[in-house]
Scaffold this motif. Sequence first.
Motif, PDB file in Angstrom:
ATOM      1  N   VAL A  70       0.853  -1.180   0.000  1.00  0.00           N
ATOM      2  CA  VAL A  70       0.000   0.000   0.000  1.00  0.00           C
ATOM      3  C   VAL A  70       0.894   1.237   0.000  1.00  0.00           C
ATOM      4  CG1 VAL A  70      -0.219   0.055   2.526  1.00  0.00           C
ATOM      5  CG2 VAL A  70      -1.967   1.138   1.124  1.00  0.00           C
ATOM      6  N   PHE A  71       0.446   2.259  -0.708  1.00  0.00           N
ATOM      7  CA  PHE A  71       1.156   3.530  -0.761  1.00  0.00           C
ATOM      8  C   PHE A  71       0.124   4.633  -0.696  1.00  0.00           C
ATOM      9  CE2 PHE A  71       2.911   7.175  -3.038  1.00  0.00           C
ATOM     10  CZ  PHE A  71       4.114   7.359  -2.356  1.00  0.00           C
ATOM     11  N   PHE A  72       0.377   5.663   0.105  1.00  0.00           N
ATOM     12  CA  PHE A  72      -0.556   6.780   0.184  1.00  0.00           C
ATOM     13  C   PHE A  72       0.180   8.077   0.480  1.00  0.00           C
ATOM     14  CE2 PHE A  72      -0.441   4.782   4.359  1.00  0.00           C
ATOM     15  CZ  PHE A  72      -0.239   5.850   5.233  1.00  0.00           C
ATOM     16  N   VAL A  73      -0.466   9.174   0.103  1.00  0.00           N
ATOM     17  CA  VAL A  73      -0.007  10.517   0.449  1.00  0.00           C
ATOM     18  C   VAL A  73      -1.182  11.245   1.055  1.00  0.00           C
ATOM     19  CG1 VAL A  73       1.802  10.636  -1.310  1.00  0.00           C
ATOM     20  CG2 VAL A  73      -0.492  11.413  -1.858  1.00  0.00           C
ATOM     21  N   ASP A  74      -0.896  12.163   1.970  1.00  0.00           N
ATOM     22  CA  ASP A  74      -1.970  12.923   2.606  1.00  0.00           C
ATOM     23  C   ASP A  74      -1.381  14.137   3.300  1.00  0.00           C
ATOM     24  OD1 ASP A  74      -4.567  13.608   3.652  1.00  0.00           O
ATOM     25  OD2 ASP A  74      -5.039  11.476   3.668  1.00  0.00           O
ATOM     26  N   ASP A  75      -2.252  14.862   3.975  1.00  0.00           N
ATOM     27  CA  ASP A  75      -1.794  16.003   4.765  1.00  0.00           C
ATOM     28  C   ASP A  75      -2.660  16.147   6.010  1.00  0.00           C
ATOM     29  OD1 ASP A  75      -4.197  17.263   4.147  1.00  0.00           O
ATOM     30  OD2 ASP A  75      -3.320  18.779   2.870  1.00  0.00           O
ATOM     31  N   ALA A  76      -2.189  16.963   6.916  1.00  0.00           N
ATOM     32  CA  ALA A  76      -2.917  17.208   8.160  1.00  0.00           C
ATOM     33  C   ALA A  76      -3.373  18.665   8.232  1.00  0.00           C
ATOM     34  CB  ALA A  76      -2.023  16.873   9.359  1.00  0.00           C
ATOM     35  N   HIS A  77      -3.463  19.313   7.079  1.00  0.00           N
ATOM     36  CA  HIS A  77      -3.763  20.746   7.047  1.00  0.00           C
ATOM     37  C   HIS A  77      -5.243  21.031   7.275  1.00  0.00           C
ATOM     38  CE1 HIS A  77      -3.255  24.940   6.103  1.00  0.00           C
ATOM     39  NE2 HIS A  77      -4.235  24.854   5.215  1.00  0.00           N
ATOM     40  N   ARG A  78      -5.508  21.881   8.256  1.00  0.00           N
ATOM     41  CA  ARG A  78      -6.847  22.404   8.510  1.00  0.00           C
ATOM     42  C   ARG A  78      -6.663  23.854   8.913  1.00  0.00           C
ATOM     43  NH1 ARG A  78     -10.039  18.484  12.455  1.00  0.00           N
ATOM     44  NH2 ARG A  78      -8.797  19.626  13.954  1.00  0.00           N
ATOM     45  N   THR A  79      -7.375  24.753   8.255  1.00  0.00           N
ATOM     46  CA  THR A  79      -7.222  26.170   8.572  1.00  0.00           C
ATOM     47  C   THR A  79      -8.060  26.540   9.790  1.00  0.00           C
ATOM     48  OG1 THR A  79      -9.069  26.918   7.202  1.00  0.00           O
ATOM     49  CG2 THR A  79      -6.909  26.688   6.113  1.00  0.00           C
ATOM     50  N   ALA A  80      -7.687  27.619  10.444  1.00  0.00           N
ATOM     51  CA  ALA A  80      -8.433  28.096  11.615  1.00  0.00           C
ATOM     52  C   ALA A  80      -9.883  28.392  11.241  1.00  0.00           C
ATOM     53  CB  ALA A  80      -7.755  29.332  12.196  1.00  0.00           C
ATOM     54  N   GLU A  81     -10.113  28.899  10.037  1.00  0.00           N
ATOM     55  CA  GLU A  81     -11.470  29.220   9.586  1.00  0.00           C
ATOM     56  C   GLU A  81     -12.332  27.975   9.439  1.00  0.00           C
ATOM     57  OE1 GLU A  81      -8.712  30.289   7.626  1.00  0.00           O
ATOM     58  OE2 GLU A  81      -8.595  32.104   8.848  1.00  0.00           O
ATOM     59  N   GLU A  82     -11.709  26.827   9.140  1.00  0.00           N
ATOM     60  CA  GLU A  82     -12.450  25.580   8.946  1.00  0.00           C
ATOM     61  C   GLU A  82     -12.882  24.945  10.258  1.00  0.00           C
ATOM     62  OE1 GLU A  82     -10.512  23.715   4.919  1.00  0.00           O
ATOM     63  OE2 GLU A  82      -9.480  23.338   6.806  1.00  0.00           O
ATOM     64  N   LEU A  83     -12.218  25.287  11.348  1.00  0.00           N
ATOM     65  CA  LEU A  83     -12.429  24.600  12.625  1.00  0.00           C
ATOM     66  C   LEU A  83     -13.635  25.140  13.396  1.00  0.00           C
ATOM     67  CD1 LEU A  83      -8.706  24.335  13.752  1.00  0.00           C
ATOM     68  CD2 LEU A  83     -10.123  22.577  12.665  1.00  0.00           C
ATOM     69  N   VAL A  84     -14.761  25.256  12.739  1.00  0.00           N
ATOM     70  CA  VAL A  84     -15.955  25.814  13.380  1.00  0.00           C
ATOM     71  C   VAL A  84     -16.558  24.867  14.414  1.00  0.00           C
ATOM     72  CG1 VAL A  84     -16.489  27.337  11.445  1.00  0.00           C
ATOM     73  CG2 VAL A  84     -17.460  25.033  11.506  1.00  0.00           C
ATOM     74  N   TYR A  85     -16.184  23.606  14.392  1.00  0.00           N
ATOM     75  CA  TYR A  85     -16.701  22.627  15.349  1.00  0.00           C
ATOM     76  C   TYR A  85     -15.685  22.354  16.460  1.00  0.00           C
ATOM     77  CZ  TYR A  85     -19.912  22.040  11.494  1.00  0.00           C
ATOM     78  OH  TYR A  85     -20.818  22.284  10.490  1.00  0.00           O
ATOM     79  N   GLY A  86     -14.586  23.086  16.456  1.00  0.00           N
ATOM     80  CA  GLY A  86     -13.549  22.918  17.467  1.00  0.00           C
ATOM     81  C   GLY A  86     -12.376  22.124  16.929  1.00  0.00           C
ATOM     82  N   GLU A  87     -11.223  22.344  17.520  1.00  0.00           N
ATOM     83  CA  GLU A  87      -9.999  21.701  17.046  1.00  0.00           C
ATOM     84  C   GLU A  87     -10.011  20.188  17.218  1.00  0.00           C
ATOM     85  OE1 GLU A  87      -5.227  22.322  17.233  1.00  0.00           O
ATOM     86  OE2 GLU A  87      -6.612  23.977  17.540  1.00  0.00           O
ATOM     87  N   SER A  88     -10.757  19.682  18.200  1.00  0.00           N
ATOM     88  CA  SER A  88     -10.783  18.234  18.430  1.00  0.00           C
ATOM     89  C   SER A  88     -11.776  17.510  17.521  1.00  0.00           C
ATOM     90  CB  SER A  88     -11.115  17.934  19.891  1.00  0.00           C
ATOM     91  OG  SER A  88     -12.412  18.403  20.199  1.00  0.00           O
ATOM     92  N   SER A  89     -12.604  18.247  16.792  1.00  0.00           N
ATOM     93  CA  SER A  89     -13.591  17.637  15.904  1.00  0.00           C
ATOM     94  C   SER A  89     -12.937  17.170  14.611  1.00  0.00           C
ATOM     95  CB  SER A  89     -14.699  18.635  15.576  1.00  0.00           C
ATOM     96  OG  SER A  89     -15.607  18.068  14.655  1.00  0.00           O
ATOM     97  N   SER A  90     -13.407  16.055  14.083  1.00  0.00           N
ATOM     98  CA  SER A  90     -12.925  15.593  12.784  1.00  0.00           C
ATOM     99  C   SER A  90     -13.726  16.227  11.638  1.00  0.00           C
ATOM    100  CB  SER A  90     -12.987  14.065  12.692  1.00  0.00           C
ATOM    101  OG  SER A  90     -14.310  13.622  12.834  1.00  0.00           O
ATOM    102  N   LEU A  91     -14.721  17.044  11.970  1.00  0.00           N
ATOM    103  CA  LEU A  91     -15.485  17.760  10.948  1.00  0.00           C
ATOM    104  C   LEU A  91     -14.973  19.182  10.809  1.00  0.00           C
ATOM    105  CD1 LEU A  91     -19.199  16.789  11.666  1.00  0.00           C
ATOM    106  CD2 LEU A  91     -17.759  16.011   9.783  1.00  0.00           C
ATOM    107  N   VAL A  92     -14.867  19.635   9.568  1.00  0.00           N
ATOM    108  CA  VAL A  92     -14.523  21.025   9.290  1.00  0.00           C
ATOM    109  C   VAL A  92     -15.553  21.580   8.314  1.00  0.00           C
ATOM    110  CG1 VAL A  92     -12.052  20.695   9.700  1.00  0.00           C
ATOM    111  CG2 VAL A  92     -12.958  20.447   7.377  1.00  0.00           C
ATOM    112  N   ARG A  93     -15.602  22.902   8.240  1.00  0.00           N
ATOM    113  CA  ARG A  93     -16.501  23.535   7.275  1.00  0.00           C
ATOM    114  C   ARG A  93     -15.647  24.171   6.191  1.00  0.00           C
ATOM    115  NH1 ARG A  93     -20.297  28.045   9.338  1.00  0.00           N
ATOM    116  NH2 ARG A  93     -18.371  29.229   9.163  1.00  0.00           N
ATOM    117  N   ARG A  94     -15.985  23.845   4.943  1.00  0.00           N
ATOM    118  CA  ARG A  94     -15.305  24.415   3.790  1.00  0.00           C
ATOM    119  C   ARG A  94     -16.331  25.097   2.899  1.00  0.00           C
ATOM    120  NH1 ARG A  94     -10.673  19.931   2.458  1.00  0.00           N
ATOM    121  NH2 ARG A  94      -9.448  20.409   4.314  1.00  0.00           N
ATOM    122  N   GLN A  95     -15.838  25.845   1.930  1.00  0.00           N
ATOM    123  CA  GLN A  95     -16.735  26.537   1.017  1.00  0.00           C
ATOM    124  C   GLN A  95     -16.368  26.227  -0.421  1.00  0.00           C
ATOM    125  OE1 GLN A  95     -16.599  30.721   1.955  1.00  0.00           O
ATOM    126  NE2 GLN A  95     -18.222  30.506   3.463  1.00  0.00           N
TER     127      GLN A  95
END
Length: 146
Positions: A70-95
């Motif tokens: 198996v091979f994969f690439v990814d990132d851990a990037h989440r902007t402050a604006e996306e974290l409307v449910y809190g930093e510990s939430s796995s949900l973010v809001r995007r537009q």
Amino acid sequence: MDAAPEMLAIASARVRDERVRFIRADIFDWVPDRRYDVVFFGFWLSHVPPERFESFWSLVADCLKPTGRVFFVDDAHRTAEELVYGESSSLVRRQLHDGTPYRVVKVPHEPKALERRLQQLGWRITITPTSGPFFWGAGQLGLNDH
């Protein structure tokens, strides 16, 4: 594989090779009809809901031949604006470009912690951080595990 026919149309227009199959499916409902030498996913793992993490990796195992990798690439990037449910939430809001908001799963995996978690599931995967929030992983299921 994608659930969206639009994405499959774009991919199939770019890759015209009879050896490549394009499958329309929800990955969480899909059952592989064959086993592969390699499974690759790009910028997908961070969108797997935490409660589906183990079953997702079980599916990856079911897709691989006994010595498959198996091979994969990814990132851990989440902007402050996306974290409307809190930093510990796995949900973010995007537009969307038109401003329409939507929720998306975005799990900010830390490479070493992810490597340990996969090891607990029987995988031998090395995860290598690159610049910024990006990382890649490569490996296989423990030879006696599947």
